[in-house]
Each structure stands twice: as structure tokens, then as C-alpha cells.
Write a protein that holds these residues in place. Structure first.
Motif, PDB file in Angstrom:
ATOM      1  N   GLN A 116       0.802  -1.340   0.006  1.00 57.48           N
ATOM      2  CA  GLN A 116       0.175  -0.018   0.028  1.00 57.48           C
ATOM      3  C   GLN A 116       0.884   1.286  -0.075  1.00 57.48           C
ATOM      4  O   GLN A 116       0.515   2.228  -0.491  1.00 57.48           O
ATOM      5  N   THR A 117       1.911   1.218   0.739  1.00 56.61           N
ATOM      6  CA  THR A 117       2.941   2.209   0.826  1.00 56.61           C
ATOM      7  C   THR A 117       3.744   2.429  -0.237  1.00 56.61           C
ATOM      8  O   THR A 117       4.053   3.649  -1.027  1.00 56.61           O
ATOM      9  N   ASN A 118       4.356   1.460  -0.923  1.00 58.07           N
ATOM     10  CA  ASN A 118       5.382   1.642  -1.874  1.00 58.07           C
ATOM     11  C   ASN A 118       5.008   1.126  -3.324  1.00 58.07           C
ATOM     12  O   ASN A 118       5.782   1.364  -4.315  1.00 58.07           O
ATOM     13  N   LEU A 119       4.023  -0.036  -3.373  1.00 61.84           N
ATOM     14  CA  LEU A 119       3.747  -0.310  -4.667  1.00 61.84           C
ATOM     15  C   LEU A 119       2.394   0.347  -5.382  1.00 61.84           C
ATOM     16  O   LEU A 119       2.307   0.539  -6.358  1.00 61.84           O
ATOM     17  N   THR A 120       1.447   0.484  -4.301  1.00 57.81           N
ATOM     18  CA  THR A 120       0.245   1.058  -4.820  1.00 57.81           C
ATOM     19  C   THR A 120       0.216   2.270  -5.616  1.00 57.81           C
ATOM     20  O   THR A 120      -0.272   2.448  -6.714  1.00 57.81           O
ATOM     21  N   PRO A 121       1.162   3.293  -5.358  1.00 60.70           N
ATOM     22  CA  PRO A 121       1.456   4.419  -6.171  1.00 60.70           C
ATOM     23  C   PRO A 121       1.565   4.207  -7.895  1.00 60.70           C
ATOM     24  O   PRO A 121       1.253   5.134  -8.638  1.00 60.70           O
ATOM     25  N   PHE A 122       2.517   3.020  -7.775  1.00 59.50           N
ATOM     26  CA  PHE A 122       2.721   2.695  -9.237  1.00 59.50           C
ATOM     27  C   PHE A 122       1.469   2.146  -9.830  1.00 59.50           C
ATOM     28  O   PHE A 122       1.666   2.344 -11.431  1.00 59.50           O
ATOM     29  N   GLY A 123       0.405   1.966  -9.417  1.00 59.42           N
ATOM     30  CA  GLY A 123      -0.733   1.622 -10.315  1.00 59.42           C
ATOM     31  C   GLY A 123      -1.356   2.963 -10.833  1.00 59.42           C
ATOM     32  O   GLY A 123      -2.305   2.537 -11.633  1.00 59.42           O
ATOM     33  N   LYS A 124      -1.067   3.845 -10.664  1.00 54.61           N
ATOM     34  CA  LYS A 124      -1.468   5.129 -11.279  1.00 54.61           C
ATOM     35  C   LYS A 124      -0.900   5.204 -12.764  1.00 54.61           C
ATOM     36  O   LYS A 124      -1.664   5.770 -13.628  1.00 54.61           O
ATOM     37  N   VAL A 125       0.123   4.280 -13.083  1.00 56.74           N
ATOM     38  CA  VAL A 125       0.499   4.040 -14.597  1.00 56.74           C
ATOM     39  C   VAL A 125      -0.035   2.963 -14.906  1.00 56.74           C
ATOM     40  O   VAL A 125       0.198   1.752 -14.274  1.00 56.74           O
ATOM     41  N   GLU A 126      -0.687   2.939 -16.356  1.00 57.96           N
ATOM     42  CA  GLU A 126      -1.275   1.868 -16.843  1.00 57.96           C
ATOM     43  C   GLU A 126      -0.358   0.514 -16.806  1.00 57.96           C
ATOM     44  O   GLU A 126      -0.724  -0.654 -16.636  1.00 57.96           O
ATOM     45  N   LYS A 127       0.725   0.701 -17.289  1.00 58.66           N
ATOM     46  CA  LYS A 127       1.544  -0.458 -17.426  1.00 58.66           C
ATOM     47  C   LYS A 127       2.115  -1.211 -16.266  1.00 58.66           C
ATOM     48  O   LYS A 127       2.407  -2.416 -16.642  1.00 58.66           O
ATOM     49  N   TYR A 128       1.827  -0.833 -15.041  1.00 60.36           N
ATOM     50  CA  TYR A 128       2.046  -1.313 -13.772  1.00 60.36           C
ATOM     51  C   TYR A 128       0.879  -2.201 -13.339  1.00 60.36           C
ATOM     52  O   TYR A 128       1.045  -2.919 -12.442  1.00 60.36           O
ATOM     53  N   VAL A 129      -0.289  -1.780 -13.798  1.00 61.76           N
ATOM     54  CA  VAL A 129      -1.367  -2.079 -13.153  1.00 61.76           C
ATOM     55  C   VAL A 129      -1.557  -3.710 -13.231  1.00 61.76           C
ATOM     56  O   VAL A 129      -1.830  -4.589 -12.104  1.00 61.76           O
ATOM     57  N   GLU A 130      -1.291  -4.410 -14.350  1.00 64.95           N
ATOM     58  CA  GLU A 130      -1.359  -6.128 -14.433  1.00 64.95           C
ATOM     59  C   GLU A 130      -0.384  -6.658 -13.307  1.00 64.95           C
ATOM     60  O   GLU A 130      -0.680  -7.644 -12.913  1.00 64.95           O
ATOM     61  N   LYS A 131       0.822  -6.099 -13.466  1.00 69.86           N
ATOM     62  CA  LYS A 131       1.952  -6.543 -12.671  1.00 69.86           C
ATOM     63  C   LYS A 131       1.772  -6.504 -11.237  1.00 69.86           C
ATOM     64  O   LYS A 131       1.826  -7.588 -10.512  1.00 69.86           O
ATOM     65  N   LEU A 132       1.165  -5.401 -10.783  1.00 69.53           N
ATOM     66  CA  LEU A 132       0.648  -5.174  -9.647  1.00 69.53           C
ATOM     67  C   LEU A 132      -0.488  -6.174  -8.916  1.00 69.53           C
ATOM     68  O   LEU A 132      -0.387  -6.695  -8.006  1.00 69.53           O
ATOM     69  N   GLU A 133      -1.547  -6.403 -10.011  1.00 72.61           N
ATOM     70  CA  GLU A 133      -2.354  -7.319  -9.535  1.00 72.61           C
ATOM     71  C   GLU A 133      -1.802  -8.762  -9.400  1.00 72.61           C
ATOM     72  O   GLU A 133      -2.398  -9.305  -8.449  1.00 72.61           O
ATOM     73  N   ASP A 134      -0.976  -9.004 -10.189  1.00 73.08           N
ATOM     74  CA  ASP A 134      -0.402 -10.322 -10.067  1.00 73.08           C
ATOM     75  C   ASP A 134       0.445 -10.649  -8.727  1.00 73.08           C
ATOM     76  O   ASP A 134       0.131 -11.585  -8.028  1.00 73.08           O
ATOM     77  N   PHE A 135       1.188  -9.383  -8.244  1.00 73.97           N
ATOM     78  CA  PHE A 135       1.709  -9.558  -6.916  1.00 73.97           C
ATOM     79  C   PHE A 135       0.859  -9.611  -5.907  1.00 73.97           C
ATOM     80  O   PHE A 135       0.891 -10.392  -4.900  1.00 73.97           O
ATOM     81  N   MET A 136      -0.309  -8.708  -5.996  1.00 72.94           N
ATOM     82  CA  MET A 136      -1.329  -8.706  -4.890  1.00 72.94           C
ATOM     83  C   MET A 136      -1.871  -9.967  -4.806  1.00 72.94           C
ATOM     84  O   MET A 136      -2.645 -10.242  -3.487  1.00 72.94           O
TER      85      MET A 136
END
Length: 215
Positions: A116-136
Motif C-alpha cells: 500500500q505504501t510503496n507499490l500502490t502508487p505505481f498503479g496510477k500508471v497503466e503499464k504497472y497495473v497488471e503486474k501489480l495485480e499479479d503480485f497482490m
């Protein structure tokens, strides 16, 4: 005079050039003791600050591979303080490695807070959304090693990130991010493919780098 590509096998190779190719590979991969032995046995001149640079990069590389991503980030910022700020992809990958280590240690609450503190901010950029979902998604499994995203927990993935980090550090220092050996293999492959395509008219088999290296 231009050389016919089909006659490249007949070209003589200067021994010093071969030594330079080998040294480039050893330095790139931080084989410190081997570099020292190789330089001593060949009489080559060792690049300035070569050993110190390799020691720093090797420590960073091993931190990333061994799961201590936060230490790798800290050491990288000391060595190249604006590298991760400019290379968001690499920064995300390193932070993700730490998240994965928390998940593997079954520290799910800590992992969630870190994300929530370090990775979620990357979710504002489209290219990170899918990778972020995989990690979460790893948090949803009692045994994340058996999840569809198990590859994110593998040593191969950590090595991939560590290799990218090593290349980025080299490039930041205005050094080649790929070894002379890698570039030669790329060039050889291109030449061989060209010859193969030309010879295909006569029924020759397509060029295979794997077959070429084992021949």
C-alpha cells in the motif's frame, strides 16, 4: 576489400582481441578473483577502479538475488543515487522482490502494508497495473508457491531483476550494459542467418544458434 560473409571462418583472430572479449565478460559479471588471475596471466592492463566497481556491483547483485531487495536499493542509491528515480521499471521490480519475500515469509499483514505504501502508487500508471495485480494476488493463497503466479517467487525471476539492475548500473556509469561476447554472438547470429537465408535456395537448413554452439 569487403570480406564475403561466407568466408568469416577463415579470418584470423588477434589474441589480444580475444582476451579483451573474455575480460569484458568477467568484469561485467563481477568475477573478481578470475579477473585478477586472468589479467596476471595475460599481462593485460586492468581498467582503473575495476575491482572496486565489481565489488560494489557484486554486492548489489547478490542482495537482489538472495532476497534482500531493500539493501540492494540502498546500495544502488549510494552508487548511483538517481538511477532508480529515473528507472521506474527497475525500482518497481526491486520493491516487488521485497514484497515477495514478505509473502514467502508469511508476513501477509506486513506485505500488504508495504504494498500500500510503496507499490500502490505505481498503479496510477497503466503499464504497472497488471503486474501489480499479479503480485497482490499472491496474498490470496495459503501456499503462494502453488499459485498461478509462482514464477514471481522463483530464483530465476530474482536473477532476471538482478541482471537488469547490473546492466542499468553499468549504463549509468557510461559502461557497456552488454558484454562484448554478447554483442559478438548477436552479430554472428545475424551474419549466419543472412548466409543461411541465402543458402536456403540450395536446400540448406535454417541457421540455429544452439546447433552452431554445439558443433
Amino acid at each position: 576489400m569487403d570480406v564475403d560473409p561466407s568466408n568469416y571462418n577463415q579470418l584470423a583472430i588477434n589474441e589480444n582481441d580475444t582476451h579483451s572479449v573474455v575480460l569484458s565478460y568477467l568484469v561485467h559479471n563481477c568475477y573478481i578473483e578470475t579477473v585478477e588471475s586472468f589479467v596476471a596471466s595475460t599481462g593485460m592492463k586492468q581498467p582503473a577502479d575495476c575491482i572496486d566497481d565489481m565489488e560494489k556491483r557484486k554486492r548489489i547483485y547478490h542482495c537482489a538475488v538472495e532476497g534482500n531487495a531493500l539493501k540492494a536499493i540502498e546500495l544502488t542509491e549510494q552508487l548511483a543515487n538517481d538511477l532508480l528515480e529515473k528507472n521506474k521499471d527497475l525500482h518497481f521490480d526491486l520493491l516487488s522482490l521485497h514484497f515477495v519475500e514478505l509473502v514467502c515469509s508469511r508476513k501477509c499483514t506486513e506485505a500488504l502494508e508495504f504494498a500500500q505504501t510503496n507499490l500502490t502508487p505505481f498503479g496510477k500508471v497503466e503499464k504497472y497495473v497488471e503486474k501489480l495485480e499479479d503480485f497482490m494476488a499472491l496474498l490470496a493463497y495459503e501456499e503462494p508457491e502453488k499459485s498461478p503466479m509462482f514464477h514471481l517467487l522463483s530464483k530465476d525471476y530474482r536473477q532476471q531483476v538482478a541482471d537488469s539492475l547490473n546492466r542499468a548500473i553499468l549504463a549509468h556509469s557510461n559502461l557497456p550494459s552488454y558484454t562484448a561476447m554478447e554483442r559478438l554472438i548477436q552479430q554472428t547470429t545475424a551474419v549466419k542467418q543472412f548466409i543461411s537465408e541465402d543458402n536456403a535456395k540450395n536446400g540448406s537448413q535454417p541457421f540455429s544458434l544452439k546447433d552452431f554452439l554445439s558443433s
